[in-house]
Design a protein around this motif. Structure first.
Motif, PDB file in Angstrom:
ATOM      1  N   ASN A  93      17.084   4.186  -5.681  1.00  0.00           N
ATOM      2  CA  ASN A  93      16.481   4.213  -4.348  1.00  0.00           C
ATOM      3  C   ASN A  93      17.517   4.344  -3.233  1.00  0.00           C
ATOM      4  OD1 ASN A  93      13.613   4.050  -4.776  1.00  0.00           O
ATOM      5  ND2 ASN A  93      13.903   1.947  -5.498  1.00  0.00           N
ATOM      6  N   ASN A  94      18.768   4.084  -3.541  1.00  0.00           N
ATOM      7  CA  ASN A  94      19.819   4.158  -2.517  1.00  0.00           C
ATOM      8  C   ASN A  94      20.672   5.415  -2.606  1.00  0.00           C
ATOM      9  OD1 ASN A  94      19.171   1.693  -1.255  1.00  0.00           O
ATOM     10  ND2 ASN A  94      20.271   0.545  -2.845  1.00  0.00           N
ATOM     11  N   LEU A  95      20.310   6.331  -3.492  1.00  0.00           N
ATOM     12  CA  LEU A  95      21.049   7.592  -3.593  1.00  0.00           C
ATOM     13  C   LEU A  95      20.867   8.429  -2.328  1.00  0.00           C
ATOM     14  CD1 LEU A  95      20.116   8.590  -7.263  1.00  0.00           C
ATOM     15  CD2 LEU A  95      22.378   7.855  -6.465  1.00  0.00           C
ATOM     16  N   LYS A  96      21.866   9.196  -1.980  1.00  0.00           N
ATOM     17  CA  LYS A  96      21.785  10.060  -0.806  1.00  0.00           C
ATOM     18  C   LYS A  96      20.871  11.243  -1.112  1.00  0.00           C
ATOM     19  CE  LYS A  96      24.608  12.734   2.448  1.00  0.00           C
ATOM     20  NZ  LYS A  96      25.985  13.190   2.793  1.00  0.00           N
ATOM     21  N   PRO A  97      19.784  11.418  -0.350  1.00  0.00           N
ATOM     22  CA  PRO A  97      18.812  12.495  -0.622  1.00  0.00           C
ATOM     23  C   PRO A  97      19.446  13.879  -0.553  1.00  0.00           C
ATOM     24  CG  PRO A  97      17.888  10.900   0.901  1.00  0.00           C
ATOM     25  CD  PRO A  97      19.347  10.567   0.770  1.00  0.00           C
ATOM     26  N   GLN A  98      18.993  14.758  -1.464  1.00  0.00           N
ATOM     27  CA  GLN A  98      19.472  16.137  -1.475  1.00  0.00           C
ATOM     28  C   GLN A  98      18.300  17.082  -1.734  1.00  0.00           C
ATOM     29  OE1 GLN A  98      21.635  17.113  -5.310  1.00  0.00           O
ATOM     30  NE2 GLN A  98      21.738  14.878  -5.428  1.00  0.00           N
ATOM     31  N   ALA A  99      18.545  18.357  -1.554  1.00  0.00           N
ATOM     32  CA  ALA A  99      17.467  19.343  -1.689  1.00  0.00           C
ATOM     33  C   ALA A  99      17.851  20.409  -2.702  1.00  0.00           C
ATOM     34  CB  ALA A  99      17.166  19.991  -0.339  1.00  0.00           C
ATOM     35  N   GLY A 100      16.817  21.088  -3.218  1.00  0.00           N
ATOM     36  CA  GLY A 100      17.028  22.147  -4.197  1.00  0.00           C
ATOM     37  C   GLY A 100      15.700  22.773  -4.578  1.00  0.00           C
ATOM     38  N   TRP A 101      15.556  23.119  -5.835  1.00  0.00           N
ATOM     39  CA  TRP A 101      14.360  23.796  -6.354  1.00  0.00           C
ATOM     40  C   TRP A 101      13.084  23.020  -6.044  1.00  0.00           C
ATOM     41  CZ3 TRP A 101      10.974  21.967 -10.147  1.00  0.00           C
ATOM     42  CH2 TRP A 101      10.053  22.899 -10.658  1.00  0.00           C
ATOM     43  N   PHE A 102      13.099  21.728  -6.258  1.00  0.00           N
ATOM     44  CA  PHE A 102      11.915  20.894  -6.066  1.00  0.00           C
ATOM     45  C   PHE A 102      11.499  20.871  -4.596  1.00  0.00           C
ATOM     46  CE2 PHE A 102       9.651  16.928  -5.405  1.00  0.00           C
ATOM     47  CZ  PHE A 102       8.795  16.867  -6.499  1.00  0.00           C
ATOM     48  N   VAL A 103      12.444  20.602  -3.727  1.00  0.00           N
ATOM     49  CA  VAL A 103      12.147  20.534  -2.287  1.00  0.00           C
ATOM     50  C   VAL A 103      11.655  21.886  -1.774  1.00  0.00           C
ATOM     51  CG1 VAL A 103      13.185  20.262   0.002  1.00  0.00           C
ATOM     52  CG2 VAL A 103      13.725  18.632  -1.819  1.00  0.00           C
ATOM     53  N   GLU A 104      12.340  22.944  -2.183  1.00  0.00           N
ATOM     54  CA  GLU A 104      11.994  24.290  -1.714  1.00  0.00           C
ATOM     55  C   GLU A 104      10.549  24.654  -2.066  1.00  0.00           C
ATOM     56  OE1 GLU A 104      12.253  28.037  -0.009  1.00  0.00           O
ATOM     57  OE2 GLU A 104      13.668  26.363   0.143  1.00  0.00           O
ATOM     58  N   ASN A 105      10.142  24.394  -3.304  1.00  0.00           N
ATOM     59  CA  ASN A 105       8.840  24.854  -3.787  1.00  0.00           C
ATOM     60  C   ASN A 105       7.696  23.891  -3.525  1.00  0.00           C
ATOM     61  OD1 ASN A 105       9.232  27.518  -5.320  1.00  0.00           O
ATOM     62  ND2 ASN A 105      10.901  26.262  -6.120  1.00  0.00           N
ATOM     63  N   PHE A 106       7.976  22.601  -3.425  1.00  0.00           N
ATOM     64  CA  PHE A 106       6.881  21.634  -3.369  1.00  0.00           C
ATOM     65  C   PHE A 106       6.859  20.785  -2.093  1.00  0.00           C
ATOM     66  CE2 PHE A 106       7.776  22.684  -7.775  1.00  0.00           C
ATOM     67  CZ  PHE A 106       6.530  23.169  -8.148  1.00  0.00           C
ATOM     68  N   ALA A 107       7.744  21.125  -1.147  1.00  0.00           N
ATOM     69  CA  ALA A 107       7.693  20.498   0.179  1.00  0.00           C
ATOM     70  C   ALA A 107       7.763  21.544   1.276  1.00  0.00           C
ATOM     71  CB  ALA A 107       8.830  19.491   0.336  1.00  0.00           C
ATOM     72  N   LEU A 108       8.723  22.457   1.186  1.00  0.00           N
ATOM     73  CA  LEU A 108       8.881  23.465   2.234  1.00  0.00           C
ATOM     74  C   LEU A 108       7.837  24.585   2.113  1.00  0.00           C
ATOM     75  CD1 LEU A 108      12.772  23.730   2.349  1.00  0.00           C
ATOM     76  CD2 LEU A 108      11.267  22.470   3.901  1.00  0.00           C
ATOM     77  N   ARG A 109       7.646  25.103   0.920  1.00  0.00           N
ATOM     78  CA  ARG A 109       6.694  26.203   0.739  1.00  0.00           C
ATOM     79  C   ARG A 109       5.264  25.715   0.510  1.00  0.00           C
ATOM     80  NH1 ARG A 109       9.702  30.825  -2.976  1.00  0.00           N
ATOM     81  NH2 ARG A 109      11.549  31.079  -1.627  1.00  0.00           N
ATOM     82  N   ARG A 110       5.130  24.541  -0.056  1.00  0.00           N
ATOM     83  CA  ARG A 110       3.808  23.984  -0.350  1.00  0.00           C
ATOM     84  C   ARG A 110       3.871  22.487  -0.097  1.00  0.00           C
ATOM     85  NH1 ARG A 110       5.845  27.260  -4.097  1.00  0.00           N
ATOM     86  NH2 ARG A 110       4.805  29.283  -4.429  1.00  0.00           N
ATOM     87  N   GLN A 111       2.796  21.917   0.409  1.00  0.00           N
ATOM     88  CA  GLN A 111       2.855  20.518   0.819  1.00  0.00           C
ATOM     89  C   GLN A 111       2.338  19.561  -0.258  1.00  0.00           C
ATOM     90  OE1 GLN A 111       0.771  20.781   4.593  1.00  0.00           O
ATOM     91  NE2 GLN A 111      -1.171  20.185   3.631  1.00  0.00           N
ATOM     92  N   TYR A 112       2.978  19.603  -1.407  1.00  0.00           N
ATOM     93  CA  TYR A 112       2.689  18.614  -2.441  1.00  0.00           C
ATOM     94  C   TYR A 112       3.278  17.253  -2.076  1.00  0.00           C
ATOM     95  CZ  TYR A 112       0.732  21.722  -6.017  1.00  0.00           C
ATOM     96  OH  TYR A 112      -0.081  22.575  -6.721  1.00  0.00           O
ATOM     97  N   PHE A 113       4.394  17.307  -1.324  1.00  0.00           N
ATOM     98  CA  PHE A 113       5.083  16.077  -0.919  1.00  0.00           C
ATOM     99  C   PHE A 113       5.634  16.269   0.484  1.00  0.00           C
ATOM    100  CE2 PHE A 113       5.458  16.470  -5.500  1.00  0.00           C
ATOM    101  CZ  PHE A 113       5.054  15.224  -5.954  1.00  0.00           C
ATOM    102  N   THR A 114       5.802  15.168   1.183  1.00  0.00           N
ATOM    103  CA  THR A 114       6.501  15.256   2.457  1.00  0.00           C
ATOM    104  C   THR A 114       7.956  15.628   2.168  1.00  0.00           C
ATOM    105  OG1 THR A 114       7.176  12.926   2.456  1.00  0.00           O
ATOM    106  CG2 THR A 114       5.026  13.466   3.441  1.00  0.00           C
ATOM    107  N   LEU A 115       8.632  16.178   3.147  1.00  0.00           N
ATOM    108  CA  LEU A 115      10.010  16.612   2.956  1.00  0.00           C
ATOM    109  C   LEU A 115      10.904  15.441   2.567  1.00  0.00           C
ATOM    110  CD1 LEU A 115      12.202  18.765   3.084  1.00  0.00           C
ATOM    111  CD2 LEU A 115      12.353  18.366   5.563  1.00  0.00           C
ATOM    112  N   GLU A 116      10.738  14.329   3.245  1.00  0.00           N
ATOM    113  CA  GLU A 116      11.578  13.159   2.961  1.00  0.00           C
ATOM    114  C   GLU A 116      11.362  12.665   1.531  1.00  0.00           C
ATOM    115  OE1 GLU A 116      12.413   8.623   4.667  1.00  0.00           O
ATOM    116  OE2 GLU A 116      10.910   9.914   5.615  1.00  0.00           O
ATOM    117  N   ASN A 117      10.099  12.576   1.109  1.00  0.00           N
ATOM    118  CA  ASN A 117       9.822  12.102  -0.253  1.00  0.00           C
ATOM    119  C   ASN A 117      10.319  13.090  -1.297  1.00  0.00           C
ATOM    120  OD1 ASN A 117       8.686   9.682   0.483  1.00  0.00           O
ATOM    121  ND2 ASN A 117       6.571  10.415   0.402  1.00  0.00           N
TER     122      ASN A 117
END
Length: 337
Positions: A93-117
Motif C-alpha cells: 500500500n505504500n509503493l509509489k504509484p506508476q502507470a503502464g498497460w493497465f492504467v492506459e487501457n482501464f483508466a485512461l481509455r476506459r473507466q473501469y477504475f479511477t486513475l489513482e486506483n
C-alpha cells in the motif's frame, strides 16, 4: 468477487443436504470457481480438492484452501526487514504509484477504475511479479498475493459485477480508495488442494467421499466475463479491443460445457470415471442440458433424489436474482454402508 454461478446464497442448504450422508471425508469440486463451496466444506471438517480452467480462480482457491494461516513470507520479510504479516500488506500500500498497460487501457481509455486506483493496482501487480522473479516468494505465496490483489481490485472496479463492460459513470464503490488487502485463509482440519486444469483429470485422480458438480453448462464463457482478472493472474499484457476493452487470449484448455451436445458428452465422461460415495449435481433450469436429459441419466443410478434449492442467480437487476435450482443426490450403494 461477484462470480457467475456463485453458490454463496445456497451453500448452507447444500451442506444440510449432505449431512445425513456424510459429516467428514474427502470433498471434490472440479468446477471450483472462487471456492465458495470448497471453502465452506473445508471449514466444516472436510479435506477439499478443487479445480478450474481459469488461473485467477485457481489462485483464489489456493489462497482459501491451501493455506490455513497467512503465508509466512519468510524470504520477503527478511529481504525487506519486515516483522509482521500486516507489514507486508502495508508495504504494497505504500509503493509509489506508476502507470503502464493497465492504467492506459482501464483508466485512461476506459473507466473501469479511477486513475489513482489504477496506478496503485498496476504498481502492486508489477511488484508481485518482480518479487517472484527475484525468488523472494514461492509459488503458493505468489498465488496468494495475486488472488489478494484481484479481490482488492474488484472492490473498487467500476462494473456491475463482471468485466464484460464498465459503467458509464463512476459508482460509489469505484470512488473508494484502493487498498491492498489479504484474503483471509479458511481454517480447517485439513489443508486443501487446488488443480489448474480439466475437471475430468481431477475426477480421475482418486476416490472421493463426495463429488460436487456445478459445471458452467451455458453459453457464458467465463474467460470473457473475467478477462481482466485472468490477464492479471497470468501476468500478461494482451491486446485490448473494443469499447469494453476485452483482453484477447484463449484458454489453454477450452471447456466442453459451453455447447449442448458437448456438455452432455462431457458430463457422461465425468460420470463414467467418477469414484465416490455421494455425488451432487447442481442444476440451474434452462441450462444447455435439458432437465429431461438429466432425469434420464440419473434415473439409471440405483439411489437418486432431487432437492429444490432457492438461490440468488447472477443478474444486474436485484428483482430477477431469485431462482429455483435442483440438487441431484446420487448415492453409490456399493460403497455406502
Amino acid at each position: 468477487m461477484r462470480y457467475i454461478g456463485s453458490k454463496s446464497s445456497s451453500i448452507e442448504e447444500i451442506f444440510r443436504c449432505v449431512l445425513p450422508h456424510r459429516t467428514d471425508g474427502t470433498f471434490c469440486d472440479p468446477f471450483g470457481g472462487t471456492s465458495t463451496v470448497g471453502a465452506y466444506f473445508k471449514q466444516n471438517g472436510f479435506r477439499v480438492f478443487t479445480g478450474d480452467l481459469l488461473l485467477f480462480a485457481h489462485y483464489i482457491q489456493i489462497a482459501k484452501l491451501v493455506f490455513n494461516e497467512y503465508p509466512l513470507f519468510a524470504k520477503l520479510k527478511a529481504a525487506l526487514i519486515l516483522k509482521e504479516i500486516a507489514d507486508v500488506s502495508s508495504y504494497f500500500n505504500n509503493l509509489k504509484p506508476q502507470a503502464g498497460w493497465f492504467v492506459e487501457n482501464f483508466a485512461l481509455r476506459r473507466q473501469y477504475f479511477t486513475l489513482e486506483n489504477a496506478r496503485k493496482i498496476e504498481t502492486c501487480w508489477k511488484e508481485i511479479i518482480s518479487l517472484k522473479t527475484y525468488g523472494l516468494i514461492d509459488f503458493n505465496e505468489y498465488a496468494y498475493l495475486m488472488a489478494s490483489l484481484i479481490e482488492s481490485m474488484d472492490r473498487v472496479a467500476n462494473t456491475a459485477g463482471t468485466y464484460y463492460a464498465h459503467l458509464k459513470k463512476f459508482s460509489v464503490k469505484s470512488l473508494r480508495e484502493f487498498k491492498f488487502e489479504f484474503i483471509a485463509p479458511v481454517k480447517g482440519r485439513f489443508f486443501g488442494e487446488s488443480q489448474l486444469g480439466d475437471a475430468l483429470e481431477l475426477i480421475k485422480k482418486r476416490h472421493y467421499d463426495i463429488i460436487y458438480l456445478d459445471p458452467p453448462y451455458n453459453d457464458r464463457r467465463y474467460h470473457g466475463y473475467y478477462h481482466l482478472p485472468e490477464a492479471i493472474a497470468r501476468g500478461i499484457t494482451p491486446d485490448v479491443v473494443g469499447k469494453a476493452g476485452v483482453c484477447k487470449f484463449k484458454l489453454d484448455i477450452p471447456s466442453d460445457f459451453y455447447g449442448a451436445s458437448s456438455a452432455l458428452q462431457s458430463l457422461g465422461n465425468i460420470l463414467e470415471n467418477a469414484n465416490y460415495n455421494l455425488l451432487l449435481f447442481h442444476y440451474c433450469p434452462n441450462g444447455l442440458i435439458p432437465q429431461q436429459k438429466l432425469d434420464e441419466i440419473f434415473s439409471k443410478f440405483s439411489s437418486t433424489t432431487k432437492v429444490d434449492i432457492m438461490s440468488l442467480g447472477y443478474s444486474t437487476k436485484q428483482a430477477e436474482r431469485k431462482s429455483s435450482t435442483l440438487l441431484y443426490l446420487i448415492r453409490n450403494e456399493q460403497r455406502t454402508a
